[in-house]
Design a protein around this motif. Structure first.
Motif, PDB file in Angstrom:
ATOM      1  N   THR A 106       1.237   5.310  -4.228  1.00 43.69           N
ATOM      2  CA  THR A 106       2.452   4.525  -3.945  1.00 43.69           C
ATOM      3  C   THR A 106       2.176   3.031  -3.964  1.00 43.69           C
ATOM      4  N   VAL A 107       1.075   2.617  -4.577  1.00 50.36           N
ATOM      5  CA  VAL A 107       0.657   1.221  -4.458  1.00 50.36           C
ATOM      6  C   VAL A 107       1.672   0.248  -5.053  1.00 50.36           C
ATOM      7  N   GLU A 108       2.275   0.575  -6.199  1.00 48.26           N
ATOM      8  CA  GLU A 108       3.227  -0.363  -6.802  1.00 48.26           C
ATOM      9  C   GLU A 108       4.442  -0.567  -5.903  1.00 48.26           C
ATOM     10  N   GLY A 143      -1.676  -0.950 -10.190  1.00 47.99           N
ATOM     11  CA  GLY A 143      -0.396  -0.918  -9.493  1.00 47.99           C
ATOM     12  C   GLY A 143       0.023  -2.280  -8.979  1.00 47.99           C
ATOM     13  N   VAL A 144      -0.912  -3.021  -8.396  1.00 51.28           N
ATOM     14  CA  VAL A 144      -0.605  -4.358  -7.890  1.00 51.28           C
ATOM     15  C   VAL A 144      -0.282  -5.311  -9.033  1.00 51.28           C
ATOM     16  N   LYS A 145      -1.051  -5.234 -10.104  1.00 53.03           N
ATOM     17  CA  LYS A 145      -0.815  -6.103 -11.259  1.00 53.03           C
ATOM     18  C   LYS A 145       0.583  -5.889 -11.822  1.00 53.03           C
ATOM     19  N   LYS A 146       1.001  -4.636 -11.927  1.00 56.68           N
ATOM     20  CA  LYS A 146       2.341  -4.345 -12.447  1.00 56.68           C
ATOM     21  C   LYS A 146       3.412  -4.884 -11.507  1.00 56.68           C
ATOM     22  N   ALA A 147       3.215  -4.706 -10.205  1.00 59.42           N
ATOM     23  CA  ALA A 147       4.184  -5.204  -9.234  1.00 59.42           C
ATOM     24  C   ALA A 147       4.321  -6.720  -9.343  1.00 59.42           C
ATOM     25  N   LEU A 148       3.219  -7.432  -9.431  1.00 56.52           N
ATOM     26  CA  LEU A 148       3.263  -8.894  -9.539  1.00 56.52           C
ATOM     27  C   LEU A 148       3.939  -9.335 -10.831  1.00 56.52           C
TER      28      LEU A 148
END
Length: 405
Positions: A106-108, A143-148
């Protein structure tokens, strides 16, 4: 967006009847073009047009910077749960490892929810550390990269490839860090070469080799206290000199500096200054012995930035996630209660940009500056820092783009 109407700017200071400093403000209109300020006009000189955003007298300040964060760790958007207490850092890491695989799915979503919290609070830049470890490899990173990337119209960011569970303890970690740096991580992280890796020199040398290979900056979490923490930093500074390392270094937490006083502190800060080392801190008011001498570092021209660190995660459920709260904590703990001292504290969350300089001369904003602002309901930046309230009514404008969720 072409215009911001009726924004209140700090323009100087005066004294009230008790000789108490008061920050003076005036209303202005700002014309924007291509993400910059094209013109600043006193509000009395023209009436607002229909286009643009009416600030209705809100105070316009530099957009805030979150300089130490962990977007991948938050429980935000998950059902409430407090953290499990741990006796030391190693046990905390063991407890974190137990849930890494489940949370990575669920990271994103979790990171996106936290990014929105920062945007609502007036933050337009995040430096986030992201776990790179043998349990989840690069899942959190992607996941974090996509969210940012999804919020790139409103925020700039740096992603630190962070070996949270040790650089040397697991043989695959160095190559996982290389993979992250090859795929968009912008900074190489490090963590307590003594306390975690149990080998200061080897851990730092592997870090140096990877950083030079990818020509990236380094940001190290250093929790070790006293002489051990200082020795670690001194060893890294020696390596910079011996190996002609050209990239920038940040020491996060750097609790060892809290033990330095007088000439010893001055000599150490001169080494930091010589190598353009930044200090990034959470101003941990609950850990009296580890509050580093922020003011003394700044007086020696060392950049100091604040971050919330973890926010509602396996480490702590108590951090609000508002960077202004961190600035308030620092001001409260160190007794910075005057208008001027509170006003100066704003620089810890704006990368040293403040509307007034130390002589109360207006130095920001100027025509040609980037059009990135936070609008707040406060009489001055001093009131914002002292009260740290009104998060729900802050408005972020990033390079001329108005954030609306």
């Amino acid at each position: 967006m072409r215009w911001i109407w009726n924004a209140r700017l700090e323009v100087g200071e005066s004294l009230d009847h008790l000789n108490r400093v008061k920050t003076d403000t005036k209303l202005f209109h700002l014309k924007l073009k291509d993400g910059k300020i094209e013109k600043i006009i006193e509000a009395s000189a023209m009436s607002p047009l229909s286009e643009g955003y009416d600030a209705n007298g809100q105070l316009l300040l530099p957009a805030f910077k979150e300089m130490h964060n962990h977007l991948d760790k938050t429980y935000f958007s998950e059902p409430w749960k407090a953290c499990v207490p741990a006796k030391d850092l190693e046990q905390r890491l063991e407890l974190e490892a137990d849930e890494l695989v489940a949370l990575s799915k669920t990271v994103e979503k979790r990171a996106s929810t936290m990014i929105e919290r920062h945007l609502h609070n007036g933050v337009n830049h995040i430096r986030t550390h992201v776990n790179i470890d043998p349990f989840i490899k690069l899942e959190n990173f992607y996941g974090v990269k996509k969210a940012l990337e999804n919020y790139s119209d409103y925020i700039t960011y740096e992603i630190v490839a962070f070996p949270q569970h040790g650089l040397l303890k697991h043989e695959e970690v160095p190559d996982l860090l290389r993979e992250a740096l090859s795929n968009g991580a912008t900074i190489l992280g490090g963590l307590d070469p003594a306390g975690i890796d149990k080998n200061i020199e080897e851990s730092l040398q592997v870090t140096m080799a990877i950083a030079k290979e990818f020509q990236v900056d380094v940001d190290m979490h250093l929790h070790d206290l006293g002489q051990l923490g200082i020795y670690t930093m001194e060893t890294w500074l020696d390596m910079i000199e011996l190996q002609d390392f050209k990239q920038k270094t940040s020491f996060s937490h750097a609790f060892g500096i809290a033990s330095l006083k007088g000439n010893t502190l001055n000599k150490f800060t001169q080494r930091l200054k010589q190598h353009n080392v930044q200090i990034l801190t959470t101003a941990p008011i609950g850990l009296k012995s580890t509050l580093i001498p922020i003011q003394e570092l700044q007086e020696n021209d060392i950049f100091v930035g604040l971050g919330c660190d973890g926010f509602y995660d396996s480490w702590s459920p108590l951090v609000s996630g508002d960077i202004v709260d961190k600035a308030k904590d620092y001001a409260e703990y160190t007794g910075r209660t005057s208008e001027k001292a509170l006003r100066e504290t704003l620089g810890l969350i704006t990368n040293n940009i403040t509307p007034l300089d130390d002589k109360a001369t207006q130095v920001w904003p100027k025509e040609g500056n980037e059009a990135s602002f936070t609008l707040v309901n406060a009489a001055s930046s001093a009131e914002l820092i002292a009260q740290a309230t009104d998060q729900n009514n802050r408005v972020l404008i990033h390079k001329g783009n108005l954030f609306q969720s």
